[in-house]
Design a protein around this motif. Structure first.
Motif, PDB file in Angstrom:
ATOM      1  N   VAL A 108       0.842  -1.203   0.000  1.00  0.00           N
ATOM      2  CA  VAL A 108       0.000   0.000   0.000  1.00  0.00           C
ATOM      3  C   VAL A 108       0.874   1.249   0.000  1.00  0.00           C
ATOM      4  CG1 VAL A 108      -1.686   1.342   1.341  1.00  0.00           C
ATOM      5  CG2 VAL A 108      -1.967  -1.136   1.095  1.00  0.00           C
ATOM      6  N   LEU A 109       1.908   1.254   0.826  1.00  0.00           N
ATOM      7  CA  LEU A 109       2.827   2.389   0.869  1.00  0.00           C
ATOM      8  C   LEU A 109       3.500   2.598  -0.481  1.00  0.00           C
ATOM      9  CD1 LEU A 109       4.342   4.556   2.522  1.00  0.00           C
ATOM     10  CD2 LEU A 109       5.998   2.789   3.148  1.00  0.00           C
ATOM     11  N   THR A 110       3.853   1.517  -1.150  1.00  0.00           N
ATOM     12  CA  THR A 110       4.548   1.603  -2.431  1.00  0.00           C
ATOM     13  C   THR A 110       3.639   2.117  -3.550  1.00  0.00           C
ATOM     14  OG1 THR A 110       5.988  -0.233  -1.811  1.00  0.00           O
ATOM     15  CG2 THR A 110       5.848   0.283  -4.149  1.00  0.00           C
ATOM     16  N   SER A 111       2.384   1.657  -3.547  1.00  0.00           N
ATOM     17  CA  SER A 111       1.531   1.867  -4.722  1.00  0.00           C
ATOM     18  C   SER A 111       0.418   2.895  -4.554  1.00  0.00           C
ATOM     19  CB  SER A 111       0.897   0.527  -5.137  1.00  0.00           C
ATOM     20  OG  SER A 111       1.885  -0.445  -5.373  1.00  0.00           O
ATOM     21  N   GLU A 112      -0.006   3.157  -3.324  1.00  0.00           N
ATOM     22  CA  GLU A 112      -1.228   3.941  -3.136  1.00  0.00           C
ATOM     23  C   GLU A 112      -1.012   5.301  -2.479  1.00  0.00           C
ATOM     24  OE1 GLU A 112      -3.625   2.573  -4.631  1.00  0.00           O
ATOM     25  OE2 GLU A 112      -2.990   0.487  -4.722  1.00  0.00           O
ATOM     26  N   LEU A 113       0.231   5.669  -2.236  1.00  0.00           N
ATOM     27  CA  LEU A 113       0.528   6.913  -1.520  1.00  0.00           C
ATOM     28  C   LEU A 113      -0.032   8.135  -2.245  1.00  0.00           C
ATOM     29  CD1 LEU A 113       2.093   7.517   1.110  1.00  0.00           C
ATOM     30  CD2 LEU A 113       4.068   8.095  -0.305  1.00  0.00           C
ATOM     31  N   GLY A 114      -0.087   8.073  -3.565  1.00  0.00           N
ATOM     32  CA  GLY A 114      -0.540   9.218  -4.353  1.00  0.00           C
ATOM     33  C   GLY A 114      -1.998   9.587  -4.144  1.00  0.00           C
ATOM     34  N   PHE A 115      -2.777   8.713  -3.491  1.00  0.00           N
ATOM     35  CA  PHE A 115      -4.189   9.011  -3.256  1.00  0.00           C
ATOM     36  C   PHE A 115      -4.416   9.830  -1.987  1.00  0.00           C
ATOM     37  CE2 PHE A 115      -4.493   5.201  -5.967  1.00  0.00           C
ATOM     38  CZ  PHE A 115      -5.328   5.701  -6.956  1.00  0.00           C
ATOM     39  N   ILE A 165      12.042  -2.480  -1.984  1.00  0.00           N
ATOM     40  CA  ILE A 165      10.607  -2.201  -2.005  1.00  0.00           C
ATOM     41  C   ILE A 165       9.874  -2.996  -3.079  1.00  0.00           C
ATOM     42  CG2 ILE A 165       8.919  -0.404  -2.525  1.00  0.00           C
ATOM     43  CD1 ILE A 165      10.882   1.559  -1.088  1.00  0.00           C
ATOM     44  N   TRP A 166      10.406  -2.999  -4.300  1.00  0.00           N
ATOM     45  CA  TRP A 166       9.693  -3.676  -5.379  1.00  0.00           C
ATOM     46  C   TRP A 166       9.782  -5.188  -5.269  1.00  0.00           C
ATOM     47  CZ3 TRP A 166       6.036  -1.304  -7.729  1.00  0.00           C
ATOM     48  CH2 TRP A 166       6.078   0.078  -7.802  1.00  0.00           C
ATOM     49  N   THR A 167      10.717  -5.677  -4.464  1.00  0.00           N
ATOM     50  CA  THR A 167      10.779  -7.119  -4.196  1.00  0.00           C
ATOM     51  C   THR A 167       9.443  -7.619  -3.651  1.00  0.00           C
ATOM     52  OG1 THR A 167      13.157  -7.134  -3.790  1.00  0.00           O
ATOM     53  CG2 THR A 167      11.888  -8.876  -2.748  1.00  0.00           C
ATOM     54  N   PHE A 168       8.764  -6.775  -2.874  1.00  0.00           N
ATOM     55  CA  PHE A 168       7.561  -7.240  -2.187  1.00  0.00           C
ATOM     56  C   PHE A 168       6.315  -7.227  -3.067  1.00  0.00           C
ATOM     57  CE2 PHE A 168      10.618  -6.656   1.053  1.00  0.00           C
ATOM     58  CZ  PHE A 168      10.405  -7.756   1.858  1.00  0.00           C
ATOM     59  N   THR A 169       6.479  -6.914  -4.339  1.00  0.00           N
ATOM     60  CA  THR A 169       5.384  -7.133  -5.278  1.00  0.00           C
ATOM     61  C   THR A 169       5.287  -8.614  -5.652  1.00  0.00           C
ATOM     62  OG1 THR A 169       6.800  -6.691  -7.205  1.00  0.00           O
ATOM     63  CG2 THR A 169       5.621  -4.816  -6.247  1.00  0.00           C
ATOM     64  N   TRP A 170       6.370  -9.375  -5.377  1.00  0.00           N
ATOM     65  CA  TRP A 170       6.338 -10.808  -5.696  1.00  0.00           C
ATOM     66  C   TRP A 170       6.780 -11.690  -4.532  1.00  0.00           C
ATOM     67  CZ3 TRP A 170      11.052 -13.082  -4.958  1.00  0.00           C
ATOM     68  CH2 TRP A 170      12.185 -12.268  -5.064  1.00  0.00           C
ATOM     69  N   TYR A 171       7.583 -11.152  -3.622  1.00  0.00           N
ATOM     70  CA  TYR A 171       8.160 -11.976  -2.559  1.00  0.00           C
ATOM     71  C   TYR A 171       7.195 -12.191  -1.399  1.00  0.00           C
ATOM     72  CZ  TYR A 171      11.061 -13.388   1.373  1.00  0.00           C
ATOM     73  OH  TYR A 171      11.558 -14.054   2.459  1.00  0.00           O
ATOM     74  N   LYS A 172       7.157 -13.458  -0.929  1.00  0.00           N
ATOM     75  CA  LYS A 172       6.420 -13.801   0.286  1.00  0.00           C
ATOM     76  C   LYS A 172       7.344 -14.640   1.167  1.00  0.00           C
ATOM     77  CE  LYS A 172       1.854 -13.783  -1.909  1.00  0.00           C
ATOM     78  NZ  LYS A 172       0.633 -14.572  -2.226  1.00  0.00           N
TER      79      LYS A 172
END
Length: 200
Positions: A108-115, A165-172
């Motif tokens: 959410v922090l990575t992708s939605e901050l602009g809202f 940061i972008w690692t967590f779009t795929w990493y679990k």
């Protein structure tokens, strides 16, 4: 408010934040509705509005709490009495560990901050800049020759943050590579490069 009521309030608020973060991470902030969050919490919409009057308040609470917690942990690492290299590796490991444990909040922090509204968006960017400044300081200690021009300092720091940061779009963390091992690979790649010998 009594201690028991306060704890109950905090527990319900934390539940809302966790469920909302999961929805915003999977569905996107724009598409997720307050009704979706209420259903995920098995609560009424009015109950949700008691804690968060608007969806943007919910988004702000998610990213603010996550960033504040991350900053606290990374500040403690940054201020440790250890070599710059040791603090750098611990810095990366802590960042990866926090993001792995709070993957939805990190997404959410990575992708939605602009809202966020402009003032709150600016506040979060200022907090992120503090993290960047901490990392710049560590990198400058490790190799001052590479940080010899002010215009390269932020790009170097952002390259590392981007890697994490972008690692967590795929990493679990439930996968084959655990957070500590992942952090070790990230530190090694950033400091030594892919062609260097892998550390034991």
């Amino acid at each position: 408010m009594t201690r028991e009521r306060s704890d109950n309030y905090d527990d319900k608020k934390d539940l809302i934040l966790r469920k909302a973060a999961a929805l915003f991470a999977s569905k996107g902030y724009e598409l997720a509705t307050m009704m979706d969050v209420a259903k995920a919490c098995n609560a009424s919409k009015s109950h949700l509005y008691y804690y968060f009057p608007a969806k943007e308040d919910l988004l702000y609470a998610i990213v603010k709490e996550h960033t504040t917690m991350l900053m606290s942990k990374l500040s403690n690492v940054h201020d440790m009495k250890a070599t710059a290299l040791e603090r750098f590796e611990r810095f990366v490991a802590t960042f990866v560990d926090v993001a792995a444990d709070s993957r939805n909040e990190q997404l959410v922090l990575t992708s939605e901050l602009g809202f966020l509204p402009p003032a709150k968006h600016k506040e979060m960017l200022a907090m992120e800049q503090q993290l960047i400044d901490m990392l710049i300081g560590l990198l400058r200690e490790i190799n001052p020759d590479r940080m010899d021009r002010v215009e390269v300092e932020t790009p170097y720091a952002l390259l590392l943050f981007g890697m994490i940061i972008w690692t967590f779009t795929w990493y679990k963390k439930s996968g084959a590579i655990k957070p500590l091992e992942l952090a070790s690979h990230i530190s090694d790649l950033f400091l030594n490069g892919f062609r260097s010998s892998r550390r034991g």
